[in-house]
Scaffold this motif. Sequence first.
Motif, mmCIF file in Angstrom:
data_model
loop_
_atom_site.group_PDB
_atom_site.id
_atom_site.type_symbol
_atom_site.label_atom_id
_atom_site.label_comp_id
_atom_site.label_asym_id
_atom_site.label_seq_id
_atom_site.Cartn_x
_atom_site.Cartn_y
_atom_site.Cartn_z
ATOM 1 N N UNK A 1 0.852 -1.184 0.000
ATOM 2 C CA UNK A 1 0.000 0.000 0.000
ATOM 3 C C UNK A 1 0.885 1.231 0.000
ATOM 4 N N UNK A 2 0.299 2.317 -0.433
ATOM 5 C CA UNK A 2 0.983 3.607 -0.448
ATOM 6 C C UNK A 2 0.715 4.324 0.873
ATOM 7 N N UNK A 3 1.417 5.404 1.110
ATOM 8 C CA UNK A 3 1.202 6.229 2.291
ATOM 9 C C UNK A 3 0.054 7.201 2.117
ATOM 10 N N UNK A 4 -0.687 7.065 1.048
ATOM 11 C CA UNK A 4 -1.830 7.943 0.796
ATOM 12 C C UNK A 4 -3.075 7.100 0.529
ATOM 13 N N UNK A 5 -4.204 7.773 0.518
ATOM 14 C CA UNK A 5 -5.467 7.150 0.133
ATOM 15 C C UNK A 5 -6.078 8.022 -0.954
ATOM 16 N N UNK A 6 -7.038 7.486 -1.631
ATOM 17 C CA UNK A 6 -7.737 8.250 -2.648
ATOM 18 C C UNK A 6 -8.958 8.915 -2.019
ATOM 19 N N UNK B 1 -3.585 2.498 -4.722
ATOM 20 C CA UNK B 1 -3.001 1.967 -5.960
ATOM 21 C C UNK B 1 -3.272 2.826 -7.193
ATOM 22 N N UNK B 2 -4.318 3.642 -7.149
ATOM 23 C CA UNK B 2 -4.612 4.530 -8.265
ATOM 24 C C UNK B 2 -5.443 3.932 -9.374
ATOM 25 N N UNK B 3 -5.970 2.731 -9.184
ATOM 26 C CA UNK B 3 -6.775 2.098 -10.235
ATOM 27 C C UNK B 3 -7.989 2.936 -10.596
ATOM 28 N N UNK B 4 -8.514 3.677 -9.655
ATOM 29 C CA UNK B 4 -9.708 4.480 -9.878
ATOM 30 C C UNK B 4 -9.414 5.791 -10.613
ATOM 31 N N UNK B 5 -8.185 6.240 -10.589
ATOM 32 C CA UNK B 5 -7.837 7.554 -11.147
ATOM 33 C C UNK B 5 -7.983 7.593 -12.666
ATOM 34 N N UNK C 1 -5.663 12.550 -4.369
ATOM 35 C CA UNK C 1 -4.797 11.815 -3.466
ATOM 36 C C UNK C 1 -4.693 12.600 -2.166
ATOM 37 N N UNK C 2 -4.938 11.908 -1.058
ATOM 38 C CA UNK C 2 -4.871 12.526 0.267
ATOM 39 C C UNK C 2 -3.877 11.753 1.117
#
Length: 166
Positions: A89-94, A142-146, A156-157
Amino acid sequence: MMMEASLSRRDFLRGGQKQKPRICPPGVVLSDLAACSGCAKCVETCPTGIIAMADGLPSVDFSVGECTFCGKCAQVCPEPVFATPAAQRFGHVMAIGEGCLAFGNIDCQACRDACPTEAIRFRPRRGGPFVPELSQDACTGCGACVSVCPASVIEIKDRATEMQYA
């Protein structure tokens, strides 16, 4: 003394160009990039093509795809950049912005369909299409939704900031 314009006509008419924050590859924080030699091996090996070099350092661009957390970027890196090579996972959320089509009474669930962890769900509402809800605990960033969002409103937050206010 003449200064060269740094904005394109389109960006000027939109009110200026927004500076995008650097998104580090999974398992990397901004301070880790000090060890990066700029070899671009992570760019060459990324199967989804989301890693690109920006100012000589790797940066993730979710507009072209998602991170599958395959770890290939960490495996080929010759420098001690990847502190957590098996990051999942990244250090951010969508976050879904206010311009979401569902909030404008237009039925769209593209982000839900693209989300591999089912972090985005749609709840019914009276008199309109279902509206999105994002589970920050399930979101890996992961950014799949972007890239699939037709309104380009997925933001991205920072995970730490989001968790403080939850």
